[in-house]
Design a protein around this motif. Structure first.
Motif, PDB file in Angstrom:
ATOM      1  N   GLU A  46       0.833  -1.196   0.000  1.00 33.06           N
ATOM      2  CA  GLU A  46       0.000   0.000   0.000  1.00 33.06           C
ATOM      3  C   GLU A  46       0.871   1.252   0.000  1.00 33.06           C
ATOM      4  OE1 GLU A  46      -3.423   0.434   2.620  1.00 33.06           O
ATOM      5  OE2 GLU A  46      -3.371  -1.741   2.962  1.00 33.06           O
ATOM      6  N   ALA A  47       1.925   1.217   0.807  1.00 36.96           N
ATOM      7  CA  ALA A  47       2.836   2.368   0.873  1.00 36.96           C
ATOM      8  C   ALA A  47       3.534   2.614  -0.459  1.00 36.96           C
ATOM      9  CB  ALA A  47       3.865   2.149   1.976  1.00 36.96           C
ATOM     10  N   LYS A  48       3.646   1.558  -1.271  1.00 34.59           N
ATOM     11  CA  LYS A  48       4.277   1.712  -2.586  1.00 34.59           C
ATOM     12  C   LYS A  48       3.291   2.211  -3.641  1.00 34.59           C
ATOM     13  CE  LYS A  48       7.728  -1.936  -1.829  1.00 34.59           C
ATOM     14  NZ  LYS A  48       8.947  -1.094  -1.959  1.00 34.59           N
ATOM     15  N   GLU A  52      -7.033  -3.283  -1.541  1.00 34.70           N
ATOM     16  CA  GLU A  52      -7.508  -4.598  -1.955  1.00 34.70           C
ATOM     17  C   GLU A  52      -6.467  -5.339  -2.779  1.00 34.70           C
ATOM     18  OE1 GLU A  52      -8.956  -1.759  -2.684  1.00 34.70           O
ATOM     19  OE2 GLU A  52     -10.686  -1.663  -1.308  1.00 34.70           O
ATOM     20  N   LEU A  53      -5.862  -4.615  -3.722  1.00 34.97           N
ATOM     21  CA  LEU A  53      -4.842  -5.227  -4.573  1.00 34.97           C
ATOM     22  C   LEU A  53      -3.599  -5.577  -3.770  1.00 34.97           C
ATOM     23  CD1 LEU A  53      -3.863  -6.111  -7.337  1.00 34.97           C
ATOM     24  CD2 LEU A  53      -3.145  -3.744  -7.785  1.00 34.97           C
ATOM     25  N   ALA A  54      -3.210  -4.705  -2.839  1.00 35.22           N
ATOM     26  CA  ALA A  54      -2.038  -4.965  -1.998  1.00 35.22           C
ATOM     27  C   ALA A  54      -2.233  -6.243  -1.185  1.00 35.22           C
ATOM     28  CB  ALA A  54      -1.789  -3.780  -1.067  1.00 35.22           C
ATOM     29  N   LEU A  55      -3.432  -6.431  -0.636  1.00 35.26           N
ATOM     30  CA  LEU A  55      -3.718  -7.639   0.143  1.00 35.26           C
ATOM     31  C   LEU A  55      -3.705  -8.878  -0.743  1.00 35.26           C
ATOM     32  CD1 LEU A  55      -4.451  -8.910   2.835  1.00 35.26           C
ATOM     33  CD2 LEU A  55      -6.863  -8.431   2.342  1.00 35.26           C
ATOM     34  N   GLU A  56      -4.247  -8.744  -1.954  1.00 37.00           N
ATOM     35  CA  GLU A  56      -4.272  -9.877  -2.876  1.00 37.00           C
ATOM     36  C   GLU A  56      -2.851 -10.285  -3.284  1.00 37.00           C
ATOM     37  OE1 GLU A  56      -6.063 -11.058  -7.304  1.00 37.00           O
ATOM     38  OE2 GLU A  56      -6.664  -9.189  -6.328  1.00 37.00           O
TER      39      GLU A  56
END
Length: 236
Positions: free
Chosen positions: A109-111, A116-120
Motif C-alpha cells: 500500500e505504501a508503494k 484490496e490489490l495490496a492484500l491480494e
C-alpha cells in the motif's frame, strides 16, 4: 492453442552488491597510497635504499594482512547479523502469519497499490513459505537472502589488491633507485591508471576516477613525506 509469451530482455545489470569491488578498490588504493607515503616518509627521514625496501615490504605484508583480516571480520559480522535477522523473520512467519501478511500488504500500500490489490498480492506471495520468507526479507531488511556477502571473497580481494598496490612504489628501489622521484612518478601513474579503471567500472569518466585518486594520494604522500623530512632533520 495458446502462445507462450516470453518477456524480451533489452538490457542487463552489473553486480552492484559490492562483494568484491569495494574491498578490491579500497585495497589497491590503500596499498598504493599508504606504502608510497610510508616509503616517502622514510626517504624524507634520510633512510638508505635497503632500509626503504625492508620498510616497504614490511608495510606491504602488514597492510595486506590487516586489510584482509579486517574485511573478513567486518563482512562476517555483517553476514551473521543478516542471517540472525532472517531467522527472526522465519520464526515470525510461522508464529504470526496473519500479522506478517497484513504487514506485507501495508508495505505494498505504501508503494502505491490499492488496499484490496495490496492484500491480494501479499496473499499470492505468501502461499509458498520459501517465497514468503524471500519477499519479507527483501522488503523489510533490503537484502537478498540467497546472495549474502562472502567474507572469504572480501578478504581475498582486499589482500591481493593491497599487495598489488603496495608493491608499485617499491619497484624503483628494488631496481636500485636512490631517490623518491622514480617511486613518485610510478605511484602517480599507478594512481591515475587504477583510479581511471575503477572510474570506468562505475560508469565515471577515466579522467575523473584517475584524477580524483591522484589528487587524494598525492596529498597523503606529501603530508607523510614532509613529516618524515621534519622528523629526520630533527633526529640528525
Amino acid at each position: 492453442m495458446t502462445a507462450e509469451v516470453v518477456a524480451e530482455i533489452h538490457h542487463s545489470h552489473r553486480d552492484v552488491t559490492g562483494g568484491w569491488l569495494r574491498p578490491a578498490t579500497f585495497g589497491v588504493m590503500d596499498g598504493l597510497v599508504s606504502n608510497f607515503a610510508l616509503v616517502a616518509g622514510v626517504v624524507g627521514g634520510g633512510a638508505s635504499g635497503k632500509v626503504v625496501i625492508v620498510t616497504g615490504l614490511a608495510g606491504l605484508v602488514a597492510g595486506a594482512c590487516s586489510m584482509a583480516s579486517g574485511e573478513f571480520t567486518s563482512v562476517s559480522s555483517q553476514t551473521e547479523l543478516m542471517r540472525s535477522e532472517i531467522e527472526v523473520e522465519r520464526r515470525e512467519l510461522k508464529v504470526h502469519p496473519e500479522e506478517e501478511l497484513k504487514e506485507l500488504a501495508m508495505m505494498y500500500e505504501a508503494k502505491g497499490l490499492r488496499p484490496e490489490l495490496a492484500l491480494e498480492v501479499a496473499k499470492e506471495l505468501t502461499v509458498d513459505p520459501d517465497v514468503a520468507l524471500d519477499v519479507h526479507v527483501r522488503e523489510e531488511l533490503g537484502v537478498d537472502p540467497n546472495d549474502l556477502p562472502s567474507p572469504w571473497l572480501a578478504a581475498g580481494s582486499s589482500f591481493v589488491a593491497f599487495a598489488f598496490g603496495a608493491v608499485i612504489p617499491l619497484l624503483p628501489f628494488i631496481f636500485g633507485a636512490a631517490s623518491v622521484l622514480p617511486a613518485l612518478l610510478l605511484s602517480a601513474l599507478g594512481l591515475l591508471v587504477t583510479g581511471g579503471i575503477i572510474g570506468k567500472i562505475t560508469a565515471r569518466p577515466f579522467w575523473y576516477g584517475g584524477g580524483r585518486q591522484l589528487l587524494l594520494g598525492g596529498l597523503s604522500a606529501a603530508i607523510t613525506y614532509l613529516i618524515g623530512l621534519a622528523v629526520g632533520t630533527g633526529l640528525s
